[in-house]
Design a protein around this motif. Structure first.
Motif, PDB file in Angstrom:
ATOM      1  N   ARG A  13      -6.452   3.999   4.130  1.00 40.66           N
ATOM      2  CA  ARG A  13      -6.482   3.407   5.451  1.00 40.66           C
ATOM      3  C   ARG A  13      -5.061   3.408   6.017  1.00 40.66           C
ATOM      4  O   ARG A  13      -4.075   3.559   5.297  1.00 40.66           O
ATOM      5  CB  ARG A  13      -7.028   1.991   5.435  1.00 40.66           C
ATOM      6  CG  ARG A  13      -6.195   0.989   4.644  1.00 40.66           C
ATOM      7  CD  ARG A  13      -6.496  -0.427   5.055  1.00 40.66           C
ATOM      8  NE  ARG A  13      -5.996  -0.703   6.400  1.00 40.66           N
ATOM      9  CZ  ARG A  13      -6.246  -1.823   7.062  1.00 40.66           C
ATOM     10  NH1 ARG A  13      -7.004  -2.756   6.522  1.00 40.66           N
ATOM     11  NH2 ARG A  13      -5.757  -2.013   8.276  1.00 40.66           N
ATOM     12  N   THR A  14      -4.952   3.251   7.307  1.00 41.41           N
ATOM     13  CA  THR A  14      -3.649   3.158   7.966  1.00 41.41           C
ATOM     14  C   THR A  14      -3.357   1.702   8.293  1.00 41.41           C
ATOM     15  O   THR A  14      -4.251   0.859   8.298  1.00 41.41           O
ATOM     16  CB  THR A  14      -3.624   3.991   9.252  1.00 41.41           C
ATOM     17  OG1 THR A  14      -4.671   3.538  10.125  1.00 41.41           O
ATOM     18  CG2 THR A  14      -3.843   5.471   8.942  1.00 41.41           C
ATOM     19  N   TRP A  15      -2.071   1.423   8.596  1.00 38.18           N
ATOM     20  CA  TRP A  15      -1.640   0.058   8.884  1.00 38.18           C
ATOM     21  C   TRP A  15      -0.952   0.028  10.236  1.00 38.18           C
ATOM     22  O   TRP A  15      -0.033   0.817  10.499  1.00 38.18           O
ATOM     23  CB  TRP A  15      -0.698  -0.457   7.801  1.00 38.18           C
ATOM     24  CG  TRP A  15      -1.344  -0.503   6.454  1.00 38.18           C
ATOM     25  CD1 TRP A  15      -1.422   0.513   5.545  1.00 38.18           C
ATOM     26  CD2 TRP A  15      -2.044  -1.600   5.877  1.00 38.18           C
ATOM     27  NE1 TRP A  15      -2.099   0.111   4.428  1.00 38.18           N
ATOM     28  CE2 TRP A  15      -2.503  -1.193   4.601  1.00 38.18           C
ATOM     29  CE3 TRP A  15      -2.326  -2.902   6.302  1.00 38.18           C
ATOM     30  CZ2 TRP A  15      -3.216  -2.019   3.768  1.00 38.18           C
ATOM     31  CZ3 TRP A  15      -3.034  -3.736   5.465  1.00 38.18           C
ATOM     32  CH2 TRP A  15      -3.474  -3.289   4.213  1.00 38.18           C
ATOM     33  N   TYR A  16      -1.370  -0.876  11.060  1.00 37.93           N
ATOM     34  CA  TYR A  16      -0.838  -0.965  12.421  1.00 37.93           C
ATOM     35  C   TYR A  16       0.652  -1.293  12.416  1.00 37.93           C
ATOM     36  O   TYR A  16       1.415  -0.776  13.230  1.00 37.93           O
ATOM     37  CB  TYR A  16      -1.605  -2.036  13.203  1.00 37.93           C
ATOM     38  CG  TYR A  16      -1.079  -2.276  14.592  1.00 37.93           C
ATOM     39  CD1 TYR A  16      -1.370  -1.385  15.631  1.00 37.93           C
ATOM     40  CD2 TYR A  16      -0.295  -3.394  14.882  1.00 37.93           C
ATOM     41  CE1 TYR A  16      -0.889  -1.596  16.907  1.00 37.93           C
ATOM     42  CE2 TYR A  16       0.194  -3.621  16.150  1.00 37.93           C
ATOM     43  CZ  TYR A  16      -0.109  -2.710  17.159  1.00 37.93           C
ATOM     44  OH  TYR A  16       0.371  -2.928  18.425  1.00 37.93           O
ATOM     45  N   SER A  17       1.088  -2.168  11.489  1.00 36.43           N
ATOM     46  CA  SER A  17       2.471  -2.642  11.499  1.00 36.43           C
ATOM     47  C   SER A  17       3.339  -1.983  10.433  1.00 36.43           C
ATOM     48  O   SER A  17       4.399  -2.480  10.104  1.00 36.43           O
ATOM     49  CB  SER A  17       2.503  -4.167  11.300  1.00 36.43           C
ATOM     50  OG  SER A  17       1.865  -4.509  10.086  1.00 36.43           O
ATOM     51  N   ASN A  66       0.825  -1.207   0.000  1.00 33.06           N
ATOM     52  CA  ASN A  66       0.000   0.000   0.000  1.00 33.06           C
ATOM     53  C   ASN A  66       0.860   1.258   0.000  1.00 33.06           C
ATOM     54  O   ASN A  66       0.538   2.249  -0.678  1.00 33.06           O
ATOM     55  CB  ASN A  66      -0.926  -0.017   1.215  1.00 33.06           C
ATOM     56  CG  ASN A  66      -1.919   1.129   1.204  1.00 33.06           C
ATOM     57  OD1 ASN A  66      -2.122   1.800   2.214  1.00 33.06           O
ATOM     58  ND2 ASN A  66      -2.550   1.395   0.065  1.00 33.06           N
ATOM     59  N   ARG A  67       1.972   1.225   0.719  1.00 30.16           N
ATOM     60  CA  ARG A  67       2.861   2.377   0.758  1.00 30.16           C
ATOM     61  C   ARG A  67       3.549   2.596  -0.598  1.00 30.16           C
ATOM     62  O   ARG A  67       3.923   3.714  -0.948  1.00 30.16           O
ATOM     63  CB  ARG A  67       3.914   2.198   1.849  1.00 30.16           C
ATOM     64  CG  ARG A  67       4.739   3.448   2.103  1.00 30.16           C
ATOM     65  CD  ARG A  67       5.536   3.382   3.388  1.00 30.16           C
ATOM     66  NE  ARG A  67       6.473   2.284   3.387  1.00 30.16           N
ATOM     67  CZ  ARG A  67       6.382   1.206   4.160  1.00 30.16           C
ATOM     68  NH1 ARG A  67       5.361   1.083   4.994  1.00 30.16           N
ATOM     69  NH2 ARG A  67       7.274   0.247   4.120  1.00 30.16           N
ATOM     70  N   PHE A  80     -15.123  -2.342   5.792  1.00 26.78           N
ATOM     71  CA  PHE A  80     -13.946  -2.394   4.921  1.00 26.78           C
ATOM     72  C   PHE A  80     -14.285  -1.832   3.539  1.00 26.78           C
ATOM     73  O   PHE A  80     -15.288  -2.202   2.935  1.00 26.78           O
ATOM     74  CB  PHE A  80     -13.449  -3.837   4.777  1.00 26.78           C
ATOM     75  CG  PHE A  80     -12.202  -3.975   3.947  1.00 26.78           C
ATOM     76  CD1 PHE A  80     -10.958  -3.751   4.504  1.00 26.78           C
ATOM     77  CD2 PHE A  80     -12.283  -4.308   2.606  1.00 26.78           C
ATOM     78  CE1 PHE A  80      -9.807  -3.884   3.746  1.00 26.78           C
ATOM     79  CE2 PHE A  80     -11.143  -4.431   1.837  1.00 26.78           C
ATOM     80  CZ  PHE A  80      -9.899  -4.220   2.413  1.00 26.78           C
ATOM     81  N   GLY A  81     -13.442  -0.939   3.045  1.00 29.29           N
ATOM     82  CA  GLY A  81     -13.637  -0.348   1.726  1.00 29.29           C
ATOM     83  C   GLY A  81     -14.429   0.944   1.730  1.00 29.29           C
ATOM     84  O   GLY A  81     -14.628   1.545   0.684  1.00 29.29           O
TER      85      GLY A  81
END
Length: 277
Positions: free
Chosen positions: A234-238, A147-148, A228-229
């Motif tokens: 969105r952000t990512w925890y990890s 995603n990044r 979802f969607g």
């Protein structure tokens, strides 16, 4: 889809610390290099380097042996199929003919045997890096990395689910096969002819597909309930930034890939046959 069901193996090695996207770039670069050439010497070098990298990841043999055997069995069947269909194909590629066996409808040549050996080494040279990618990449961190890099998070999350779902699919297959064996269906060696056992294994496909569809429906409903969607991002925890090792690996991949393409364009890397006069 618990952590215990993932293919990811927790270790503290360089490959485990690398970003998932970096390992994907490495895998893609390695694959492109492999398919650029048709020289067994290149494949042997890549295979040895891959084995060294694989051993450095400290992955337990009992966890990776299934994938290793799948690749080996695929190589064996592919070699047999090539010999049966085109036993003289190596002679067409190399331009020389050294007859080994007369099969009746065609002759098997030494050039074909060496061509098959080269083709097998090509696939084997992909094995170590593929195992590294599969077993050292955490699904969630990999999805965040994609995603990044610009991959839409819905597609990235699909990779996450796929990585987590493969072990569950394996467990379902084992459970169904055990249930069929309890009902007297022969699946093990010695419990019927090879054709009968293949038919019994094929029969596993129907309940396996049904259980897979049920799990997909459950996961889809759970994702819908959580919205979802709904958002464009969105952000990512990890999620974590690239370190020096990540940047260094990417630079090395780009350099090696550029050198490989240059060398291939100059004519090196076509089918190499050591017995040419």
């Amino acid at each position: 889809m618990s952590k215990a069901g993932m293919l990811y193996i927790e270790r503290d090695t360089l490959f485990h610390r690398l970003d998932g996207a970096v390992k994907l770039i490495m895998l893609l670069a390695w694959t492109v290099i492999v398919f650029l050439f048709q020289d067994i010497r290149v494949f042997i070098v890549l295979f040895i380097i891959g084995l060294v990298l694989l051993m450095s990841a400290q992955l337990p043999w009992k966890r990776i042996r299934l994938l290793v055997w799948v690749i080996i069995v695929f190589n064996i069947f592919n070699s047999i199929f090539t010999i049966l269909v085109s036993p003289a194909y190596g002679s067409e590629v190399n331009g020389t003919t050294t007859v080994l066996i007369d099969l009746g409808y065609e002759v098997l040549t030494l050039e074909t045997v060496f061509y098959i050996l080269t083709l097998s080494m090509k696939y084997m040279s992909l094995m170590p890096i593929s195992i590294l990618f599969v077993y050292t990449t955490h699904p969630t961190r990999f999805a965040g990395s994609l995603n990044r890099l610009g991959v839409p998070y819905k597609i990235a999350y699909a990779f996450n689910i796929a990585f987590r779902y493969i072990p569950d699919l394996k467990k379902d297959f084992i459970s169904i096969s055990h249930a069929m064996q309890a009902r007297g269906v022969g699946l093990a060696r010695g419990e019927g002819t090879l054709i009968q056992r293949m038919k019994h294994f094929a029969a596993i496909a129907i309940p396996l597909v049904q259980s897979s569809l049920a799990r997909i429906d459950t996961v889809a409903n759970a994702m819908d309930l959580r919205g979802f969607g709904k958002n464009a991002k969105r952000t990512w925890y990890s999620s974590s930034p690239w370190g020096r090792a990540d940047i260094g690996i990417v630079i090395v991949c780009v350099i090696v890939l550029a050198v490989s393409i240059t060398v291939r364009v100059q004519g090196f890397g076509t089918f190499w046959y050591p017995f040419n006069s």
